[in-house]
Design an enzyme around this catalytic site. Structure first.
Site, short mmCIF file in Angstrom:
data_model
loop_
_atom_site.label_atom_id
_atom_site.label_comp_id
_atom_site.label_asym_id
_atom_site.label_seq_id
_atom_site.Cartn_x
_atom_site.Cartn_y
_atom_site.Cartn_z
N GLY A 47 -7.24 -0.52 -1.09
CA GLY A 47 -6.48 -1.44 -1.91
C GLY A 47 -5.25 -1.90 -1.15
O GLY A 47 -4.79 -1.22 -0.22
N GLN A 52 3.02 -5.38 0.09
CA GLN A 52 2.79 -4.53 1.26
C GLN A 52 2.62 -5.34 2.54
O GLN A 52 2.69 -4.77 3.63
CB GLN A 52 1.55 -3.64 1.05
CG GLN A 52 1.75 -2.56 0.00
CD GLN A 52 0.51 -1.70 -0.12
OE1 GLN A 52 -0.44 -2.08 -0.78
NE2 GLN A 52 0.51 -0.55 0.54
N CYS A 98 -1.02 6.06 0.56
CA CYS A 98 -0.60 4.66 0.55
C CYS A 98 -0.42 4.16 1.98
O CYS A 98 0.19 4.85 2.81
CB CYS A 98 0.71 4.55 -0.23
SG CYS A 98 1.33 2.87 -0.36
N LEU A 99 -0.92 2.95 2.25
CA LEU A 99 -0.77 2.36 3.57
C LEU A 99 0.70 2.15 3.93
O LEU A 99 1.04 2.05 5.10
CB LEU A 99 -1.51 1.02 3.63
CG LEU A 99 -3.04 1.13 3.56
CD1 LEU A 99 -3.65 -0.22 3.26
CD2 LEU A 99 -3.59 1.70 4.86
N HIS A 140 -2.19 2.29 -9.06
CA HIS A 140 -1.45 2.41 -7.79
C HIS A 140 -1.08 1.01 -7.27
O HIS A 140 0.07 0.77 -6.89
CB HIS A 140 -2.31 3.17 -6.77
CG HIS A 140 -1.68 3.30 -5.42
ND1 HIS A 140 -1.28 4.51 -4.91
CD2 HIS A 140 -1.37 2.37 -4.47
CE1 HIS A 140 -0.74 4.32 -3.71
NE2 HIS A 140 -0.80 3.03 -3.41
N GLU A 141 -2.07 0.09 -7.27
CA GLU A 141 -1.79 -1.25 -6.72
C GLU A 141 -0.79 -2.00 -7.59
O GLU A 141 0.13 -2.64 -7.06
CB GLU A 141 -3.08 -2.06 -6.59
CG GLU A 141 -4.07 -1.54 -5.57
CD GLU A 141 -3.45 -1.14 -4.25
OE1 GLU A 141 -2.49 -1.80 -3.80
OE2 GLU A 141 -3.91 -0.14 -3.68
N HIS A 144 2.81 -1.29 -7.05
CA HIS A 144 3.45 -2.00 -5.93
C HIS A 144 4.12 -3.29 -6.42
O HIS A 144 5.11 -3.74 -5.82
CB HIS A 144 2.44 -2.33 -4.84
CG HIS A 144 2.11 -1.19 -3.92
ND1 HIS A 144 3.05 -0.60 -3.12
CD2 HIS A 144 0.94 -0.55 -3.68
CE1 HIS A 144 2.47 0.37 -2.41
NE2 HIS A 144 1.20 0.43 -2.73
NI NI Z 1 -0.04 1.82 -1.81
#
Ligand code: NI
Length: 177
Positions: A47, A52, A98-99, A140-141, A144
């Site tokens: 995701g 991000q 998380c990225l 989660h997304e 953000h």
């Molecule tokens: Ni994330």
């Protein structure tokens, strides 16, 4: 298409509420989604939210791998201006990574059963019910977009761990998103 730079924890855009998108059909959003798909594939995530990649708008992409859903999973979805409604008070704890917080993972409580609603790139309404990993990745997304990273949702920071150690010692694989 291009692989974009992923903002990491500490970048202020990750701590801001993202702006709603007025015209989902504007071609620039389709172009952004193509770049986000390439970026997510390059990073090996499941995701990615627009903030991000340093674009402060309410757009996320995600997929649900079939091995995580117990059924066919969900192919890559685009969600614009999303809203989440919990359909139960029940929460469950599960690992997230998380990225934007590379290398780490931690246990986060999330609603187990939600409805979410948003728009796709044509402006059509997307409305789905989700449980389990599907519900978790959407929460989660969307976090953000509200300026929240999963670490700020953790209730016990002692579960914070390196993904490679979780995989090596405990055999736990946690996808970044
Ligand atoms: Ni994330």
């Amino acid at each position: 298409m291009a692989v974009l730079t992923i903002a990491k924890m500490g970048h202020p855009i990750l701590a801001r509420i993202a702006d709603p998108i007025e015209d989902p059909a504007d071609p620039r959003w389709a172009a952004l989604v193509e770049d986000m798909k390439e970026t997510m594939a390059d990073a090996g995530g499941v995701g990615l939210a627009a903030p991000q990649v340093e674009i402060g708008v309410q757009l996320v992409i995600f997929s649900v791998p079939s091995e995580r859903s117990g059924d066919d999973g969900l192919p890559l979805s685009v969600l614009i201006n999303p809203e989440i409604t919990p359909l139960s008070e029940e929460t469950a704890e599960g690992y997230e990574a998380c990225l934007s917080v590379p290398g780490l993972a931690g246990i986060v409580p999330r609603w187990t059963h939600i409805r979410y609603r948003g728009l796709d790139l044509t402006g059509q309404v997307v409305e789905r019910e989700a449980r389990g990993f599907h519900a978790r990745v959407v929460q989660h997304e969307c976090d953000h977009l509200w300026g929240r990273l999963y670490i700020s949702r953790m209730t016990d920071l002692s579960s914070l761990a390196y993904r490679d150690e979780l995989a090596r010692v405990a055999g736990v694989a946690v996808e970044e998103e």
